[in-house]
Design a protein around this motif. Sequence first.
Motif, PDB file in Angstrom:
ATOM      1  N   ARG A 136       0.818  -1.216   0.000  1.00  0.00           N
ATOM      2  CA  ARG A 136       0.000   0.000   0.000  1.00  0.00           C
ATOM      3  C   ARG A 136       0.857   1.275   0.000  1.00  0.00           C
ATOM      4  O   ARG A 136       0.330   2.361  -0.095  1.00  0.00           O
ATOM      5  N   LEU A 137       2.166   1.098   0.168  1.00  0.00           N
ATOM      6  CA  LEU A 137       3.069   2.244   0.283  1.00  0.00           C
ATOM      7  C   LEU A 137       4.103   2.230  -0.831  1.00  0.00           C
ATOM      8  O   LEU A 137       4.499   1.163  -1.304  1.00  0.00           O
ATOM      9  N   THR A 138       4.566   3.406  -1.203  1.00  0.00           N
ATOM     10  CA  THR A 138       5.704   3.478  -2.110  1.00  0.00           C
ATOM     11  C   THR A 138       6.957   3.170  -1.299  1.00  0.00           C
ATOM     12  O   THR A 138       6.944   3.200  -0.057  1.00  0.00           O
ATOM     13  N   SER A 139       8.051   2.886  -1.968  1.00  0.00           N
ATOM     14  CA  SER A 139       9.295   2.610  -1.245  1.00  0.00           C
ATOM     15  C   SER A 139       9.733   3.834  -0.437  1.00  0.00           C
ATOM     16  O   SER A 139      10.252   3.692   0.676  1.00  0.00           O
ATOM     17  N   GLU A 140       9.475   5.022  -0.946  1.00  0.00           N
ATOM     18  CA  GLU A 140       9.817   6.239  -0.201  1.00  0.00           C
ATOM     19  C   GLU A 140       8.955   6.369   1.055  1.00  0.00           C
ATOM     20  O   GLU A 140       9.439   6.767   2.110  1.00  0.00           O
ATOM     21  N   GLN A 141       7.673   6.019   0.936  1.00  0.00           N
ATOM     22  CA  GLN A 141       6.775   6.106   2.088  1.00  0.00           C
ATOM     23  C   GLN A 141       7.166   5.111   3.176  1.00  0.00           C
ATOM     24  O   GLN A 141       7.190   5.452   4.347  1.00  0.00           O
ATOM     25  N   HIS A 142       7.482   3.870   2.789  1.00  0.00           N
ATOM     26  CA  HIS A 142       7.825   2.923   3.856  1.00  0.00           C
ATOM     27  C   HIS A 142       9.191   3.211   4.443  1.00  0.00           C
ATOM     28  O   HIS A 142       9.414   2.993   5.639  1.00  0.00           O
TER      29      HIS A 142
END
Length: 169
Positions: A136-142
């Motif tokens: 549910r998240l982009t790699s930047e978000q996680h």
Amino acid sequence: MTTASASAEEPRWLTDEEQRTWRAYMNAATLLEDHLDRQLQRDAGMPHVYYGLLVQLVEAPRRRMRMTELAMNAKITRSRLSHAIARLEKNGWVRREDCPSDKRGQFAVLTDAGHEVLSKAAPGHVDAVRQAFFDRLTSEQHKALGEAMRIIAEGLQPTDAGADLPWLR
């Protein structure tokens, strides 16, 4: 009452944006824990906290860990750990061993049966984690979320002797 003392007593209320963020975090954390708990109960017959204890043990040298260290790593009280280990012992997944160097200390040891149940549960659990969280998240978000959670966790684990932490209770 002086202005300085009045303002010192006034709570630092959350802004509207902080309130939205806090509530979103609380909702997500509660729903995620429930989702993972239900998946593990359905697929492996254990709650999420028990799965976490088995993971700690499988990663430990000789699949054994001092009970105090296990409570600290799991971020749970010693009484909750003792109850969980008793249930895991009843299932044959863990056994306790006395610590030879400390008569009051005990080790929790992952049994072969515990290793087997963990091996069978892991693929479904990692799939549930991936679907509910990482997908549910982009790699930047996680990455940003991971950094933020590490900062928060570090701030909540004081190192002073009188710290009120779950594993010390």
